[in-house]
Design a protein around this motif. Structure first.
Motif, short mmCIF file in Angstrom:
data_model
loop_
_atom_site.label_atom_id
_atom_site.label_comp_id
_atom_site.label_asym_id
_atom_site.label_seq_id
_atom_site.Cartn_x
_atom_site.Cartn_y
_atom_site.Cartn_z
N VAL A 201 115.06 -35.85 -61.31
CA VAL A 201 113.89 -36.71 -61.93
C VAL A 201 114.03 -38.08 -61.34
O VAL A 201 115.10 -38.87 -61.41
N CYS A 202 112.79 -38.74 -61.05
CA CYS A 202 112.76 -40.14 -60.88
C CYS A 202 112.06 -40.73 -62.00
O CYS A 202 110.88 -40.31 -62.24
N VAL A 203 112.43 -41.95 -62.51
CA VAL A 203 111.78 -42.88 -63.21
C VAL A 203 111.64 -44.16 -62.79
O VAL A 203 112.41 -45.01 -62.24
N THR A 204 110.29 -44.76 -62.45
CA THR A 204 110.24 -45.73 -61.68
C THR A 204 108.85 -46.26 -62.14
O THR A 204 108.20 -45.93 -63.15
N THR A 205 108.63 -47.70 -61.65
CA THR A 205 107.18 -48.22 -61.93
C THR A 205 106.53 -48.84 -60.69
O THR A 205 107.13 -48.93 -59.57
N ARG A 206 105.32 -48.91 -60.96
CA ARG A 206 104.62 -49.31 -59.48
C ARG A 206 103.23 -50.05 -59.66
O ARG A 206 102.67 -49.88 -60.83
N LEU A 229 104.04 -46.84 -65.36
CA LEU A 229 105.47 -45.92 -65.20
C LEU A 229 105.08 -44.61 -64.64
O LEU A 229 104.08 -44.29 -64.98
N VAL A 230 106.09 -44.28 -63.96
CA VAL A 230 105.84 -43.26 -63.23
C VAL A 230 107.09 -42.11 -63.28
O VAL A 230 108.14 -42.63 -63.17
N VAL A 231 107.06 -40.89 -63.93
CA VAL A 231 108.04 -39.83 -63.98
C VAL A 231 107.59 -38.87 -63.03
O VAL A 231 106.71 -38.25 -63.12
N PHE A 232 108.56 -38.38 -62.17
CA PHE A 232 108.35 -37.47 -60.86
C PHE A 232 109.57 -36.60 -60.62
O PHE A 232 110.53 -37.02 -60.58
N SER A 233 108.94 -35.45 -60.34
CA SER A 233 109.96 -34.53 -59.63
C SER A 233 109.40 -33.65 -58.50
O SER A 233 108.12 -33.66 -58.48
N ALA A 234 110.07 -33.01 -57.68
CA ALA A 234 109.58 -32.11 -56.67
C ALA A 234 110.35 -30.79 -56.83
O ALA A 234 111.34 -30.43 -57.15
N PHE A 235 109.30 -29.78 -56.43
CA PHE A 235 109.81 -28.22 -56.34
C PHE A 235 109.36 -27.93 -54.95
O PHE A 235 108.47 -28.07 -54.48
N GLN A 236 110.33 -26.80 -54.60
CA GLN A 236 110.08 -26.29 -53.32
C GLN A 236 109.56 -24.57 -53.72
O GLN A 236 110.65 -24.04 -54.02
N VAL A 237 108.36 -24.34 -53.41
CA VAL A 237 108.04 -23.18 -53.66
C VAL A 237 107.48 -22.47 -52.37
O VAL A 237 106.26 -22.84 -52.24
N GLU A 245 103.97 -35.37 -60.85
CA GLU A 245 103.99 -36.90 -61.25
C GLU A 245 103.02 -37.09 -62.48
O GLU A 245 101.86 -36.42 -62.53
N TRP A 246 103.86 -37.78 -63.42
CA TRP A 246 103.14 -38.13 -64.59
C TRP A 246 102.93 -39.57 -64.49
O TRP A 246 104.02 -40.44 -64.34
N ASP A 250 99.73 -49.48 -67.94
CA ASP A 250 100.12 -50.56 -69.02
C ASP A 250 98.67 -50.73 -69.98
O ASP A 250 98.55 -51.43 -71.07
N ASP A 251 97.79 -50.12 -69.63
CA ASP A 251 96.37 -49.79 -70.55
C ASP A 251 96.33 -48.87 -71.43
O ASP A 251 95.32 -48.55 -72.11
N GLY A 252 97.33 -47.97 -71.47
CA GLY A 252 97.45 -46.63 -72.27
C GLY A 252 97.05 -45.54 -71.71
O GLY A 252 96.97 -44.41 -72.27
N ALA A 253 96.47 -45.58 -70.27
CA ALA A 253 95.94 -44.41 -69.79
C ALA A 253 97.13 -43.38 -68.89
O ALA A 253 98.26 -44.04 -68.93
N ILE A 254 96.88 -42.16 -69.17
CA ILE A 254 97.88 -41.07 -68.58
C ILE A 254 97.16 -40.46 -67.41
O ILE A 254 96.17 -39.97 -67.62
N THR A 255 98.21 -40.28 -66.40
CA THR A 255 97.37 -39.76 -65.05
C THR A 255 98.50 -38.63 -64.53
O THR A 255 99.33 -38.86 -64.09
N PRO A 256 98.21 -37.19 -65.01
CA PRO A 256 98.97 -36.31 -64.62
C PRO A 256 98.32 -35.76 -63.18
O PRO A 256 97.08 -35.59 -63.14
N ARG A 257 99.13 -35.63 -62.11
CA ARG A 257 98.49 -35.02 -60.93
C ARG A 257 99.75 -34.36 -60.27
O ARG A 257 101.17 -34.41 -60.61
#
Length: 458
Positions: A201-206, A229-237, A245-246, A250-257
């Motif tokens: 798991v990676c926790v970072t900002t951008r 804030l970005v919370v990120f993982s990778a999976f090999q399928v 990625e989530w 800073d304005d309260g929005a959430i972007t799952p992708r």
């Protein structure tokens, strides 16, 4: 301690050593059950842990030898507790009527706790876990706007399925069933400017670009750059690497992708089902869809009183627009439409202007795949169900005594604690630029605060 491989594994697969057992936040030793491709109770083919070379369809290109290394992988910590309460500013951002209780504060331990303040003063708090079935899962997500009080948003958020049907009709994969077992160890380069939590798991900002810019009227321009804030993982399928990625702005929005990278499958087909890859027109890579489902258990200041509403704006082709809305009082489903969005609202939680606090869901970038009669779960872009712990995946649901797919969860039950399932589809038609390694293509949606604060959160 390592986990021995089961004796029935095919000798044709080359497997690396399994990961050691991991002790989770609860103190329990857990591991993922190893297994080959399985057929779920619904009869749907799943590739929960691997895509085996034995599964290549006749005539598929043999230019790529595929190794699978996920059997015997381990389940990371489960049963994490929710995040602690946030700070209080000079003026409350949200208030609840006296009859309604505040969301309880709780804790989770290091390294599973995320507590990130952003430059504008906003703050996000949550816990993460790596579940065997769903992979990266976020719990007790709390947002604190600048100068305001915390508001809980989500009890749980995770992927619920990646359905991959190929254009010729076969194969038709369901990629989530033991996603946590396929987690890829992250390198420092995968988490720029951030912190790796464990291996996966990676926790970072951008930066996220302009938060706002206003000029004119002879006044100095007002401008600010946003951050998230970005919370990120990778999976090999199989041959795909999925980047989960989530983003929390800073304005309260959430972007799952989810981003898909890695390599093309090498499945070749006839021209009506694919696109020519390589020199000339000798090889046609088969087109396919990625139909991704997310499961969102909203809890706006607790699970009571939350309501899901659909908003439509009629009047296309005319000079006027008229707003209408419908509440989901019972389990149901909806499809995307121009000028349509949804929100989860708690009418008992109000901002400083007295307006109910809500989060708006926009799903405007889906290709809206619709499958055959035996894939009814593809017939909608959003589902609303009553919370049930056993309803974990949108298809091939593994929980005993529970239905196997999200369309079957919808049975008219009255909604008192809603769970929202969002389906975003992408049709992947290969191109020469997808040559190994394949550039990432992203798909996702946006969750935007609506009336959480009474003014610009900056």
């Amino acid at each position: 301690m390592t986990v021995p491989l089961p004796p029935a594994l095919p000798r044709l697969l080359t497997l690396p050593a399994p990961r050691p057992l991991t002790r989770g936040a609860s103190g329990l030793l857990t591991r993922a059950a190893s297994g080959l491709l399985t057929r779920a109770a619904s009869g749907l083919l799943t590739r929960a842990a691997i895509r085996s070379p034995l599964r290549r369809k006749p005539g598929a290109s043999s230019r790529r030898a595929f190794r699978s290394g996920v059997l015997g992988a381990l389940l990371l910590p489960l049963a994490l507790l929710p995040v602690t309460g946030g700070r209080t500013g000079a003026q409350a951002a949200v208030t609840r009527t006296p009859a309604a209780a505040q969301a309880p504060a709780a804790q989770c331990g290091t390294p599973y706790r995320i507590d990130q303040a952003l430059p504008n003063g906003a703050r996000w708090q949550m816990c993460w876990e790596m579940r065997n079935v769903e992979g990266l899962t976020l719990n007790k997500v709390v947002y604190t706007p600048r100068g305001g009080r915390q508001v809980s948003v989500l009890r749980t958020a995770a992927l619920a399925q990646i359905h991959v049907p190929y254009d010729s009709g076969t194969p038709r994969y369901h990629d989530i069933g033991a996603l946590g077992a396929t987690a890829v160890p992250l390198q420092a380069a995968d988490c720029p400017g951030g912190e790796r939590r464990g291996q996966f798991v990676c926790v970072t900002t951008r930066p996220r670009g302009h938060a706002y810019l206003k000029g004119g009227d002879g006044e100095p321009a007002r401008t600010a750059q946003g951050r998230e804030l970005v919370v990120f993982s990778a999976f090999q399928v199989g041959w795909y690497t999925y980047l989960v990625e989530w983003g929390f702005s800073d304005d309260g929005a959430i972007t799952p992708r989810v981003g898909a990278t890695g390599a093309l499958s090498g499945f070749t087909t006839t021209p009506e089902h694919g696109w020519p890859i390589g020199v000339g027109r000798a090889t046609f890579e088969e087109s396919h869809s990625h139909n991704i489902f997310w499961r969102l258990d909203f809890d706006i200041q607790g699970r009571q009183d939350d309501v899901v509403e659909q908003y439509d704006f009629s009047g296309s082709g005319t000079a006027k627009r008229k707003i209408s809305h419908t509440a989901f009082t019972r389990e149901g489903k909806a499809v995307n439409s121009p000028m349509r969005w949804w929100r989860v609202v708690d009418p008992q939680v109000r901002n400083a202007d007295g307006h109910p606090v809500s989060w708006e869901i926009n799903n405007t970038e889906s290709s809206q795949y619709r499958g055959p009669a035996n894939e009814k779960f593809t017939q909608a872009d959003l589902y609303v169900t009553q919370y049930r712990a056993c309803e974990r995946l949108a298809t091939t649901n593994p929980s005993p005594g529970c239905a196997t797919s999200v369309d079957r969860y919808v049975n008219g039950e009255r909604i008192t604690d809603p769970v929202v399932w969002v389906n975003v589809d992408y049709h992947h038609v290969a191109r020469d630029e997808d040559g190994d390694t394949m550039p990432t293509h992203w798909q996702g949606f946006r969750i935007t605060p609506r009336d959480v604060t009474a003014k610009n959160p900056y």
